[in-house]
Design a protein around this motif. Structure first.
Motif, PDB file in Angstrom:
ATOM      1  N   ASN A  60       1.538  -3.294  -7.888  1.00  0.00           N
ATOM      2  CA  ASN A  60       1.453  -1.899  -7.473  1.00  0.00           C
ATOM      3  C   ASN A  60       1.225  -0.969  -8.658  1.00  0.00           C
ATOM      4  OD1 ASN A  60       1.890  -2.518  -4.758  1.00  0.00           O
ATOM      5  ND2 ASN A  60       4.110  -2.388  -4.958  1.00  0.00           N
TER       6      ASN A  60
ATOM      7  N   THR B 144       0.894   6.364  -7.043  1.00  0.00           N
ATOM      8  CA  THR B 144      -0.291   7.079  -7.506  1.00  0.00           C
ATOM      9  C   THR B 144      -0.080   8.582  -7.415  1.00  0.00           C
ATOM     10  OG1 THR B 144      -1.735   5.251  -6.800  1.00  0.00           O
ATOM     11  CG2 THR B 144      -2.777   7.397  -7.158  1.00  0.00           C
TER      12      THR B 144
ATOM     13  N   THR C  11      -4.733  -3.660  -2.166  1.00  0.00           N
ATOM     14  CA  THR C  11      -3.659  -4.381  -2.852  1.00  0.00           C
ATOM     15  C   THR C  11      -3.779  -5.882  -2.635  1.00  0.00           C
ATOM     16  OG1 THR C  11      -2.214  -4.017  -0.939  1.00  0.00           O
ATOM     17  CG2 THR C  11      -2.062  -2.433  -2.766  1.00  0.00           C
TER      18      THR C  11
ATOM     19  N   ALA D   6       2.122   1.698  -3.613  1.00  0.00           N
ATOM     20  CA  ALA D   6       0.983   2.045  -4.476  1.00  0.00           C
ATOM     21  C   ALA D   6       0.539   3.480  -4.229  1.00  0.00           C
ATOM     22  CB  ALA D   6      -0.167   1.076  -4.243  1.00  0.00           C
TER      23      ALA D   6
ATOM     24  N   GLY E 141      -5.987  -5.604  -6.162  1.00  0.00           N
ATOM     25  CA  GLY E 141      -4.720  -6.059  -6.713  1.00  0.00           C
ATOM     26  C   GLY E 141      -4.642  -7.537  -7.004  1.00  0.00           C
TER      27      GLY E 141
ATOM     28  N   ALA F 145      -2.024   1.412  -9.217  1.00  0.00           N
ATOM     29  CA  ALA F 145      -1.830   2.863  -9.310  1.00  0.00           C
ATOM     30  C   ALA F 145      -2.331   3.418 -10.639  1.00  0.00           C
ATOM     31  CB  ALA F 145      -0.352   3.203  -9.105  1.00  0.00           C
TER      32      ALA F 145
ATOM     33  N   LYS G 141       0.810  -1.223   0.000  1.00  0.00           N
ATOM     34  CA  LYS G 141       0.000   0.000   0.000  1.00  0.00           C
ATOM     35  C   LYS G 141       0.842   1.271   0.000  1.00  0.00           C
ATOM     36  CE  LYS G 141      -0.979  -0.277   5.007  1.00  0.00           C
ATOM     37  NZ  LYS G 141      -0.316  -1.596   5.209  1.00  0.00           N
TER      38      LYS G 141
END
Length: 461
Positions: free
Chosen positions: A271, A127, A187, A123, A223, A275, A120
């Motif tokens: 990831n 992002t 995720t 990610a 994910g 994202a 996380k």
């Protein structure tokens, strides 16, 4: 900082004055709230001396209080604050709930919420990176970097509506009740923090609450399609439709992964897929994210390429605090026919304070291990699990000894990987201190000129 007239004239108690608690007090005071704050640490209390009341909320009559704001580190399953607040029908909340309340008075914006057991943080940072490089105003906070309430709020911007990108732990979600994010991500879920939850199902349910708080029109990406994550996605598909609760498309990015030096390994493919799905939901084009990904530098202590010296790559993955998060690191450096005859090439340093008495998630990748160097409290247990299954196991106890032995044994083309599969608390304050220690050791022991060794005083107690 983020403030709101919604807090003005109301009374709050704040328990725990570390980063999120201190930010909550500051935001509430600046908003005109009356605050009673407490922390066992006298130094943390001193920062608010004369600015608000200082008293333990456990000893207070909470009648008339709007809420008790607690740090995510307070274990609600054992701490008496939850039952004490319940006597007065006062909610126990966190800083993210304060942010959710403040949203009503903020300039138009959108919020992304990202949770999961592993991945996380990357990610979230990825992002934010993609949005920023696409010219979309973005602020990152939550369980990463500064607490969101301490950040400057987004204002009107000619480049469009700004975005708050929040990493959310299960503990933060437990303390949040009205955060309706425009886009959310999960995720993965693997067993973790079971000292805080009745069982694995309860831990998964905590993660699911992020999606339950979303309106049905919100976007959600997942994910993986395995275990509890798959079950949560199925319920969200039923609630909002397939196009609004999607599975990350890993195959879409496989052929491009070689372009992203800081995003290697199967976990980083996940990831990226998460994202990009979030970024595209927020208006980012393929040309924009393809430009951004090669420029992402990664996060400290998460598959961090410390340096390469003598042909040996040193990688700091101290954030891998359980076997599930260490497994992708082992998969990121497969044997190659052109390197040492295709022999396994990872010198794996693992151990610390174990969360599990197994390395089950790592077993599929043991064929990539040239040698294992076990350290810390879990060292003997892990050594017993690995002996006879990898070519060599060395019991080291301390990371300093493990780095020295691994550096001496590794040949050009091989990797010395700190991916402990354990918490750090047996020898270090947190995984950051453990990772910093590893970096320093690489500079001192491996003679890496690009590492800044700092003050090296040996292993932390």
């Amino acid at each position: 900082m983020i403030t709101s007239p919604a807090f003005a004239g109301k009374r709050y108690a704040v328990l725990g004055l570390a980063r999120s608690g201190a930010a909550s007090v500051e935001a509430l005071l600046a908003s005109g709230a009356a605050v009673t704050a407490w922390d066992r640490d006298e130094g943390r209390r001193a920062a608010f001396e004369g600015r608000c009341d200082l008293a333990d909320p456990l000893g207070l009559d909470l009648t008339g209080f709007e809420g008790v704001v607690v740090s995510p580190g307070v274990p609600l399953n054992t701490h008496p604050i939850a039952s004490h607040a319940a006597k007065y029908a006062v909610p126990v909340i966190g800083d993210i709930e304060l942010f959710a309340i403040a949203r009503r008075d903020m300039v138009e914006h959108r919020v992304v919420g990202i949770t999961g057991t592993n991945g996380k943080s990357t990610a979230t940072a990825l992002t934010h990176h993609i949005l920023a490089m696409a010219g979309i105003p973005a602020v990152m906070g939550g369980n990463i970097g500064e607490p969101v309430l301490a950040r400057e709020p987004l204002g009107p911007n000619e480049n469009g509506v700004g975005v708050y990108v929040l990493e959310l732990s299960s503990f933060q979600i437990d303390l949040t009740f009205s955060l309706d994010v425009e886009a959310a991500a999960l995720t993965n879920i693997t067993p973790d923090h079971l000292d805080r939850y009745a069982d694995y199902a309860a831990y998964a349910a905590a993660k699911e609450r992020l999606f339950a708080m979303q309106s049905a029109r919100g976007f959600a990406v997942f994910g993986t399609d395995e275990g509890p994550t798959a079950a949560i996605r199925a319920r969200q598909v039923e609630r909002r439709g397939e196009g609004r609760a999607v599975l990350a498309e890993l195959t879409r990015f496989e052929a491009l992964q070689h372009e992203w030096p800081a995003l290697q390994g199967p976990h980083n493919l996940q990831n990226v897929a998460v994202a990009v799905a979030l970024a595209e939901e927020l208006g980012v084009s393929e040309a924009q994210w393809r430009h951004a990904l090669p420029r992402f530098r990664g996060l400290p202590h998460r598959m961090e390429r410390v340096c390469e010296t003598g042909g040996v790559l040193y990688v700091n993955d101290s954030k891998a605090t359980n076997p599930a998060s260490a497994a992708p690191a082992l998969a990121a450096f497969p044997r190659e026919s052109g390197i040492n005859g295709g022999a396994p090439r990872i010198h794996w340093i693992l151990g610390g304070l174990a969360k599990e008495e197994t390395l089950a998630e790592c077993e599929a990748h043991l064929g990539e291990i040239a040698a294992a160097y076990t350290v810390g409290e879990a060292g003997p247990m892990f050594a017993g699990l690995l002996e006879g299954r990898v070519p060599r196991v060395e019991r080291c106890e301390l990371i300093a000894e493990a780095v020295r032995r691994a550096g001496e044994a590794a040949r050009p083309g091989e990797v010395v990987l700190l991916s402990p599969a354990c918490a750090s608390y047996d020898q270090f304050r947190d995984y950051e201190k453990r990772g910093e220690h590893f970096r320093n050791l690489v500079g001192v022991i491996a003679g890496c000129e690009t590492c800044a060794p700092g003050d090296f005083a040996g292993e932390e107690a």
